[in-house]
Design an enzyme around this catalytic site. Structure first.
Site, PDB file in Angstrom:
ATOM      1  N   SER A 190     -36.258 -21.816 -42.638  1.00 28.61           N
ATOM      2  CA  SER A 190     -34.840 -21.622 -42.915  1.00 28.61           C
ATOM      3  C   SER A 190     -33.997 -22.883 -42.810  1.00 28.61           C
ATOM      4  O   SER A 190     -32.918 -22.941 -43.385  1.00 28.61           O
ATOM      5  CB  SER A 190     -34.281 -20.556 -41.982  1.00 28.61           C
ATOM      6  N   HIS A 218     -36.968 -15.054 -45.562  1.00 31.66           N
ATOM      7  CA  HIS A 218     -36.157 -15.844 -46.507  1.00 31.66           C
ATOM      8  C   HIS A 218     -36.800 -15.897 -47.888  1.00 31.66           C
ATOM      9  O   HIS A 218     -36.627 -16.870 -48.618  1.00 31.66           O
ATOM     10  CB  HIS A 218     -35.941 -17.266 -45.973  1.00 31.66           C
ATOM     11  N   LYS A 249     -31.504  -9.556 -44.994  1.00 27.18           N
ATOM     12  CA  LYS A 249     -31.108 -10.758 -45.744  1.00 27.18           C
ATOM     13  C   LYS A 249     -30.944 -10.381 -47.224  1.00 27.18           C
ATOM     14  O   LYS A 249     -30.019  -9.652 -47.555  1.00 27.18           O
ATOM     15  CB  LYS A 249     -32.116 -11.882 -45.493  1.00 27.18           C
TER      16      LYS A 249
HETATM   17  C1  LIG Z   1     -33.835 -13.813 -40.004  1.00 33.03           C
HETATM   18  C2  LIG Z   1     -35.240 -13.959 -39.636  1.00 33.03           C
HETATM   19  C3  LIG Z   1     -35.854 -13.056 -38.760  1.00 33.03           C
HETATM   20  C4  LIG Z   1     -35.090 -11.948 -38.088  1.00 33.03           C
HETATM   21  O1  LIG Z   1     -34.720 -10.955 -38.991  1.00 33.03           O
HETATM   22  P1  LIG Z   1     -33.859  -9.713 -38.454  1.00 33.03           P
HETATM   23  O2  LIG Z   1     -34.231  -8.581 -39.324  1.00 33.03           O
HETATM   24  O3  LIG Z   1     -32.424 -10.128 -38.586  1.00 33.03           O
HETATM   25  O4  LIG Z   1     -34.235  -9.496 -37.033  1.00 33.03           O
HETATM   26  C5  LIG Z   1     -37.209 -13.197 -38.516  1.00 33.03           C
HETATM   27  N1  LIG Z   1     -37.931 -14.179 -39.081  1.00 33.03           N
HETATM   28  C6  LIG Z   1     -37.360 -15.089 -39.919  1.00 33.03           C
HETATM   29  C7  LIG Z   1     -38.206 -16.163 -40.535  1.00 33.03           C
HETATM   30  C8  LIG Z   1     -36.005 -15.010 -40.209  1.00 33.03           C
HETATM   31  O5  LIG Z   1     -35.441 -15.905 -41.013  1.00 33.03           O
END
Ligand SMILES: *Cc1c(COP(=O)(O)O)cnc(C)c1O
Length: 403
Positions: A190, A218, A249
């Site tokens: 990210s 992502h 997301k």
């Molecule tokens: C955002 C993210 C998470 C967490 O996701 P949530 O559903 O908000 O708990 C886990 N792993 C990665 C790589 C992320 O970018």
């Protein structure tokens, strides 16, 4: 003396910790917005600004069809379930969503969690024991690191995205006589938008008889020609042993996570994965709306195509304006400022100019690598992106970052 007393040493300790964070410039604040997520958002002080920092990659957070599906599920399935899944918390919507997301990411079956953080947190301990090995990219997400800490498997960590170092770990795990070896990576990282080399990783894992597991938070919904994820982008769709991901997301942006894998793996997680067993069911409206998201994405690639187009345009335009970016193809575009103070000044000035971005600096990224991370969305129209680039150019000139 209770902690209600401000004089309690425990509270004094928290005060000094907070003061330390503030003094080090590491204190995080939350900016209030008063509108739905979109290309523009209104900030608490009533200003409308272009939003370049949401994970709303496909614009589905406020998509009319997604909102309608959530309303419909509320009407037909109620607001809450007041139960974990295995007592009285499993509706038809949850079963349908599990089948649909499994199919979407190219796996046999899937299990839902309240968040991807829980999917990763509850993955390792039920599947791996002390005879096993887990090999993790050095920059993997916090939830993966925490999940691995909770299991008894032997651990290896390879240099970020370094295939030779991954092979070293695979050799060491084999030499130690590991029963099963699992390699785990973020599909997309990210902070840099780096895309994991899943094709090379699959070959390596096959050579050492290791499982390959990928966190697609992502990536799900837009990476690859039909948006299935990093594995599609790297031509190894259907060849990943375990895929974890989020509905929080690109896939609507509310909340919820999943783990997709072979049927037996998912079945065992339903028996033993602690965040699944001991935490409430996903809200019916989220399950219903997430199914509508998958309907949209399976019917048309228009949103991911527009996102790809916006990404190409913005990467080219911001470079032409003189900014140094991390090269790549992902809608995460790291605009390098290097200096932490300048990165914060740039973000503050951009907000005055009507563009909402956030500066990232140590310890979130390495020292001297401060940056503004912008994220493209399919809701951005060309005029939003042109306005943003113009604001970057103006603020960058004022701060002496570009000519
Ligand atoms: C955002 C993210 C998470 C967490 O996701 P949530 O559903 O908000 O708990 C886990 N792993 C990665 C790589 C992320 O970018």
């Amino acid at each position: 003396m209770s902690t209600a007393s401000i004089a309690h040493p425990f509270i004094a300790h928290q005060q000094s910790e907070l003061a330390g964070l503030r003094a080090a410039g590491l204190f995080k604040t939350e900016r209030v917005i008063t509108t739905p997520q979109g290309a523009m958002v209104r900030t608490g002080d009533g200003r409308d600004v272009v939003n370049l920092c949401a994970n709303n990659y496909l614009g589905l957070s406020s998509h009319p069809k997604v909102i309608e599906a959530a309303h419909e599920a509320l009407r037909t399935h109620g607001y809450g379930m007041s139960s974990v899944r295995f007592i009285c918390g499993t509706q038809d919507l949850h079963k349908t969503l599990e089948q649909r997301i499994a199919h979407f990411v190219g796996c046999e079956d899937a299990i839902l969690y309240a968040a991807a953080f829980d999917a990763n947190g509850g993955l390792f301990e039920p599947l791996l024991g002390e005879q096993d090995a887990v090999i993790s990219d050095a920059l993997n997400h916090a939830s993966i690191i925490d999940g691995i800490r909770l299991c008894k498997a032997q651990r290896w960590r390879y240099e970020h995205n370094n295939m030779a170092d991954l092979e070293r770990c695979l050799q060491e795990a084999k030499a130690k006589g590991a029963r099963f070896t699992m390699v785990f990576t973020d599909g997309v990282f990210s902070m840099d938008g780096t895309i994991a080399q899943l094709d090379a990783m699959r070959e390596l894992c096959d050579r050492y008889d290791a499982l390959l597991a990928v966190d697609e938070c992502h990536a799900s919904g837009f990476m690859g020609k039909t948006g299935r994820g990093t594995h599609e982008h790297r031509n190894v769709f259907g060849k990943i042993d375990i895929v974890t991901g989020t509905f929080g997301k690109a896939l609507g942006g509310a909340s919820g996570g999943f783990t997709a894998a072979r049927r037996e793996v998912v079945e065992l997680l339903r028996q033993r994965s602690r965040p699944y067993l001991f935490s409430n069911t996903l809200m019916p409206a989220i399950a219903g709306a997430s199914i509508a998201v998958l309907d949209l994405l399976e019917a048309s690639t228009a949103l991911r195509d527009k996102l790809e187009d916006n990404t190409r345009f913005f990467r080219q335009a911001i470079s032409a304006a003189g900014f140094d970016i991390k090269a790549g193809e992902h809608p995460i575009v790291p605009i390098m400022v290097y200096d932490a103070v300048k990165a914060q000044q740039l973000a503050a000035r951009l907000l005055e100019l009507g563009v909402y971005v956030v500066g990232f600096f140590f310890p979130v990224v390495p020292n001297g690598q401060a940056r503004i991370r912008v994220q493209m969305s399919a809701v951005h129209e060309r005029h939003h992106l042109e306005a943003a680039v113009a604001a970057f150019a103006q603020a960058g000139r004022e701060l002496g970052l570009v000519k």
